[in-house]
Enzyme design. Structure first.
Site, mmCIF file in Angstrom:
data_model
loop_
_atom_site.group_PDB
_atom_site.id
_atom_site.type_symbol
_atom_site.label_atom_id
_atom_site.label_comp_id
_atom_site.label_asym_id
_atom_site.label_seq_id
_atom_site.Cartn_x
_atom_site.Cartn_y
_atom_site.Cartn_z
ATOM 1 C CB SER A 136 -1.132 0.183 1.496
ATOM 2 O OG SER A 136 -1.368 1.239 1.767
ATOM 3 C CD GLU A 138 -2.008 5.562 4.329
ATOM 4 O OE1 GLU A 138 -2.015 5.520 6.078
ATOM 5 O OE2 GLU A 138 -2.693 6.450 3.707
ATOM 6 C CE1 TYR A 159 -4.387 -1.916 5.494
ATOM 7 C CE2 TYR A 159 -2.627 0.339 4.844
ATOM 8 C CZ TYR A 159 -3.680 -0.905 4.413
ATOM 9 O OH TYR A 159 -4.064 -1.270 2.895
#
Ligand code: NDP
Ligand code: GDR
Length: 345
Positions: A136, A138, A159
């Protein structure tokens, strides 16, 4: 795939999610046998794949579902040995960033360790499996844009930290054990099948409900975060392409565009003929303890090596999602089909 080639077998973890459902459609359309792991819930959780499911007694059925939780390593090993997949697309995760602050340990177990459980099962069975890890944007977190394959990670949530761990485990199994393992580092991608608590879908559903007179206000958190939003049906094509290359390597997949949450709000409200300032309020509870301010992807490697390029950009994406949510509220559609699978440049 040539009609003479034997059908391949793919396994998708997270098949009931947004991406899993589009990917299952894509692989079925290419003649794959598709196996999906679903988890037991007290309510039905297969709404995104019901339209492609066939009764298992139908011998022509190419979609096979198995109960398997990603926290249950022995079950994963047993099923991988049984199914003997050619390709595994590992999409299952606790995928909500805000929720990961509330449930950091669970997120680490599922989104992080779950990847190791699958990689270990592959190593132990010694099958020549190709493995896709759903990495990701992120992971880049606080590192300023543009972000590409060589940009350093700086995760800003449990996460993201779990995804960084999974990224390195996939890379390590590639280097240490020669497993064909690929990290697809995907930037945000959305669709009418996006989970209702992610910001884009939360916005487009609210627009439809406001338009229909069923809602007066929309409460959001940080409107200033900037994201690179693409269209999920196009992104699953890139996932598949990554596993068809001669060598395993990692790719960033993104549109390269730069808009704020407020911009997306404006696109969505304007498309329905509404002035967003009249309806949108902020709620401090929806802010994150640590935010990712700006993600803009550099997908030039995917362009060059996979000939992959995003065609749906954020304004059109907002319109597709608003149109769907308006029609759904009217009872006119249950879903929109994915793009034609071969709609690649
Ligand atoms: P979703 O949240 O829509 O789907 C997640 C899937 O994982 C669902 O099928 C869910 O099952 C399943 N799952 C969750 N926990 C478990 C568990 N313990 N055991 C088995 N299955 C589980 O995510 P997306 O489709 O949006 O994303 C797919 C993957 O890509 C995720 O790993 C996500 O983190 C990652 N990603 C997503 C991006 C995006 O913008 N969408 C960008 C980059 C990466 P159930 O339906 O039962 O909840
Ligand atoms: P993100 O997506 O955290 O980027 O993770 P999300 O849509 O949740 O948030 C995007 C940005 O919007 C801001 N925001 C809000 N977010 C939500 N969910 N709800 C709100 O009310 C709200 N108001 C403002 C957030 O603060 C954030 O800045 C998604 C997930 O799919 C991950 O699994 C994936 O890895 C990344 O995208 C890439």
């Amino acid at each position: 795939m040539s009609s003479m080639a034997p059908a391949k077998t793919a396994l998708i973890t997270g098949i009931t999610g947004q991406d899993g459902s589009y990917l299952a459609e894509l692989l079925l359309s290419q003649g794959y046998q598709v196996h999906g792991f679903i988890r037991r819930a007290s309510t039905f959780n297969t709404v995104r794949i019901d339209h492609i499911y066939r009764d298992p007694h139908d011998l022509a059925s190419k979609l096979h579902l198995h109960y398997a939780d990603i926290s249950d390593g022995s079950r994963l090993s047993t099923l991988i040995a049984q199914i003997q997949p050619d390709e595994i697309y590992h999409l299952a995760a606790q995928s909500h960033v805000r929720v990961s602050f509330d449930e950091p340990e669970y997120t680490g177990d599922v989104t992080g360790l779950g990847t190791t459980r699958l990689l270990e099962a592959i190593r132990q069975t010694e099958l020549p499996v190709r493995f896709y890890q759903a990495s990701s944007s992120e992971m880049f977190g606080a590192t300023p844009p543009p972000q590409g394959e060589d940009t350093p990670f700086y995760p800003r949530s449990p996460y993201a930290a779990a995804k960084v761990y999974s990224y390195w485990m996939a890379k390590n199994y590639r280097e240490a054990h020669g497993i064909y393992a690929v990290n697809g580092i995907l930037f945000n991608h959305e669709s009418p099948r996006r989970g209702e608590t992610f910001v884009t879908r939360k916005i487009t559903r609210a627009v439809a409900r406001i338009k229909a007179g069923r809602q007066d206000e929309l409460y959001l958190g940080n409107l200033h975060a900037r994201r690179d939003w693409g269209y999920a049906p196009e992104y699953v094509v890139a996932m598949w392409q990554m596993l068809q290359q001669p060598e395993a390597t990692d790719y960033v997949v993104a549109t390269g565009t730069d808009y704020s949450v407020e911009d997306f709000v404006r696109f969505a409200f304007e498309h329905a003929g509404l002035e967003w300032e009249q309806y949108v309020r902020t709620d401090a509870n929806y802010f994150r303890p640590t935010e990712v301010d700006s993600l803009i992807g550099d997908a030039s490697k995917a362009h060059a090596q996979l000939a992959w390029k995003a065609t749906v950009l954020p304004q059109q994406l907002a319109q597709i999602m608003v149109d769907h949510d308006l029609a759904q509220l009217d009872g006119h559609v249950v879903d929109v089909p994915g793009i034609a699978p071969w709609n690649t440049p």
